[in-house]
Design an enzyme around this catalytic site. Structure first.
Site: not given
Ligand code: NAP
Length: 525
Positions: A184, A245-246, A265, A302
């Protein structure tokens, strides 16, 4: 390579069925050509069915053949590294030189997994030979090896757009295990995702493998991710991103009629503890080094050492001054996406609302989505009282915690939730203190770093990139390093089998020349 923006489903390039998007240059706010296709549940179904068709042949490829395939991906990735880095620099605002290095390191990860496959130890071949004369009852022949789980869904991450994205370590370890991958793609870097996807698609064709070994899908909103997690032919999921999301994907997978593992993660503040003698000896040096590591990738890592803890005393002021000076001179840099930038601004404000004092700020932002480096300070008492202060602020912010002494340091350490890493700076005079702290850290983290920093991350046999919740959803596994393959395999025991029906790894002649555990002893028999 001319980008077409299509989905990659097996060997096919598939046009949009659910709208399109363009990539955004977060440094300029401009949209970048071409249009990228969105798919929906029908494309998910097509990709997963192909992966399922590919499973039997791919999971039974010989070790030499599978290793050669991984090496081929590495070669193909290196061949496009300049083009990939250039496109990614536009899509992420990260420096092209850094991204080129990431491409080369990631090719190296595929080569390491090729070695893992050739070595064959991941199969954990185990033989308990028959003992027909055993008393009081004979023992039948029992042989065990690990087998691949089935088609795996991998969510590409936004923040390391190669090493945690389409050709990242999740993909390398799943393919090494013998699992077809449905990727994805993250919408933050669609062009770079296509380049990486075509690298793998080409390697599949060159290696003469079933086309379903790899597909790449993309969609708008949550629908596509949900369809992937729900699909009955999917056997495991990996994810790197937000806790919200996770956990949404994790819970969804547990509600399936047949729950499947979801390796997420998510979040970590990687606390860094400076013990008194180390603080007195090199407080300034630690402060400078920490900010340099924390600001890597504009704090979007991370393993960012987000929270630094030390007791007030000799060296504390030097530490604080060095942190302030380093933060003050940091340039504001483009963050990965407008959403990640806005979350950073919101979360930094949350720290202030929760009582943190802003000690220093880096150069002012110029671009719309530049992240300004920030240094905050709280007392140990505040950190203990307000759980929000112990949560991640994804971006270039560091929180300094001024503790009252050794006992409060231990109390604060106990208050942290699960972490990917924790760091300890200590001198000889800190030994007794360190020995009290270590068991507390072991319970809360997957990696403990001594007198160093957890960035850069080594991808090796002894790497752990995991930890208790919420760092990950399953602390028994790592998502980085050679051990990452363990997420995608499970044991099967063959009882009383004739030799010619056994997998190669378990045959009497040991044709692959593997290390095996025979009657409890590790041997190459
Ligand atoms: P994200 O919002 O968690 O999204 C990651 C992936 O998962 C995207 O492809 C998203 O799809 C999908 N997704 C998320 N929630 C979903 C759900 N409920 N159902 C289906 N698919 C879902 O992460 P991000 O866009 O990379 O960044 C957002 C925040 O995540 C950051 O501000 C940060 O706080 C955190 N983050 C943390 C780390 C770490 O290593 N700790 C790394 C990256 C991000 P879509 O984009 O199509 O919604």
């Amino acid at each position: 390579m001319t980008l077409t923006g299509e989905l990659l489903i097996g060997a096919a390039r598939v046009p949009a069925t659910a709208g399109t998007m363009k990539a955004l240059n977060p440094a300029t706010g401009e949209l970048i050509e071409p249009e990228f296709a969105f798919g929906g549940p029908a494309e998910v179904d097509r990709a997963v069915r192909l992966a399922d068709e590919a499973f039997d042949s791919y999971s039974h490829t010989g070790l030499t053949e599978r290793a050669a395939f991984l090496d081929r991906i590495a070669d193909n990735l290196e061949a496009v590294k300049d083009e990939l880095a250039a496109r990614l620099a536009l899509e992420t605002g990260l420096p092209a030189a850094q991204l080129e290095g990431e491409a080369v390191r990631t090719a190296g990860v595929f080569r390491k997994f090729a070695t893992v496959v050739r070595q064959g130890r991941f199969l954990q071949a185990t033989v308990d030979p028959a003992q027909p004369d055993r008393q009081p009852a004979p023992r039948m022949d029992h042989r065990l090896q690990k087998v691949a789980l089935g088609p795996v869904v991998i969510f590409g991450a936004s923040n390391f757009p190669i090493s945690y994205s389409v050709v990242g370590g999740d993909t390398a370890s799943a393919l090494a295990a013998g699992c077809p991958v449905i990727l994805k793609a993250h919408n933050a870097h669609p062009g770079a995702s296509e380049i990486q996807g075509r690298v793998i698609q080409r390697a599949v064709a060159e290696a003469g493998l079933h086309e379903g070994v790899f597909s790449l899908v993309r969609g708008a909103g949550n629908e596509i991710g949900e369809a992937l997690v729900d699909h009955p032919l999917v056997h495991a999921v990996t994810f790197t991103g937000s806790e919200a999301g996770g956990m949404a994907l994790f819970r969804r997978a547990q509600q399936r009629p047949d729950p499947i593992p979801v390796f997420t993660e998510m979040t970590s503040v990687n606390p860094t503890f400076v013990l008194p003698a180390a603080l007195a000896a090199r407080g300034a040096e630690i402060g400078t080094g920490l900010v340099q590591r924390a600001m890597y990738n504009v704090g979007q890592a991370c393993l960012k050492p987000a929270i630094l803890l030390a007791a007030d005393g000799p060296g504390f002021q030097e530490l604080r001054d060095a942190l302030s000076a380093e933060v003050a001179k940091a340039a504001a840099r483009t963050m990965l996406t407008p959403g990640i930038h806005d979350a950073y601004v919101r979360n930094a404000q949350r720290l202030e609302n929760d009582g943190a004092t802003r000690v220093a700020a880096g150069q002012a932002p110029e671009g719309l989505w530049d992240g300004q480096s920030l240094l905050y300070e709280v007392s140990g008492e505040q950190l203990l009282a307000e759980p929000g202060l112990r949560e991640e602020v994804f971006g270039p912010a560091v929180l300094l915690v001024r503790l009252t002494g050794a006992e409060q340091l231990l109390e604060v350490a106990r208050a942290f939730r699960g972490q990917l890493s924790a760091t300890l700076h200590a001198e000889a005079d800190d030994r007794a203190h360190a020995q009290r702290l270590l068991p507390i850290l072991e319970r809360r983290t997957g990696r403990i770093v001594f007198n160093a920093f957890s960035i850069p991350q080594e991808v090796s046999y002894a790497s752990t990139h995991g930890g208790p919740f919420p760092a990950t959803s399953d602390s028994r596994f790592t998502s980085v390093g050679m051990g990452a393959i363990e997420r995608f395999i499970r044991p099967v025991t063959y009882q009383n089998f004739p030799d010619d029906l056994l997998p190669d790894a378990l045959r009497a002649a040991n044709p692959e020349n593997l290390w095996r555990v025979v009657d409890g002893e590790l041997v190459k028999d």
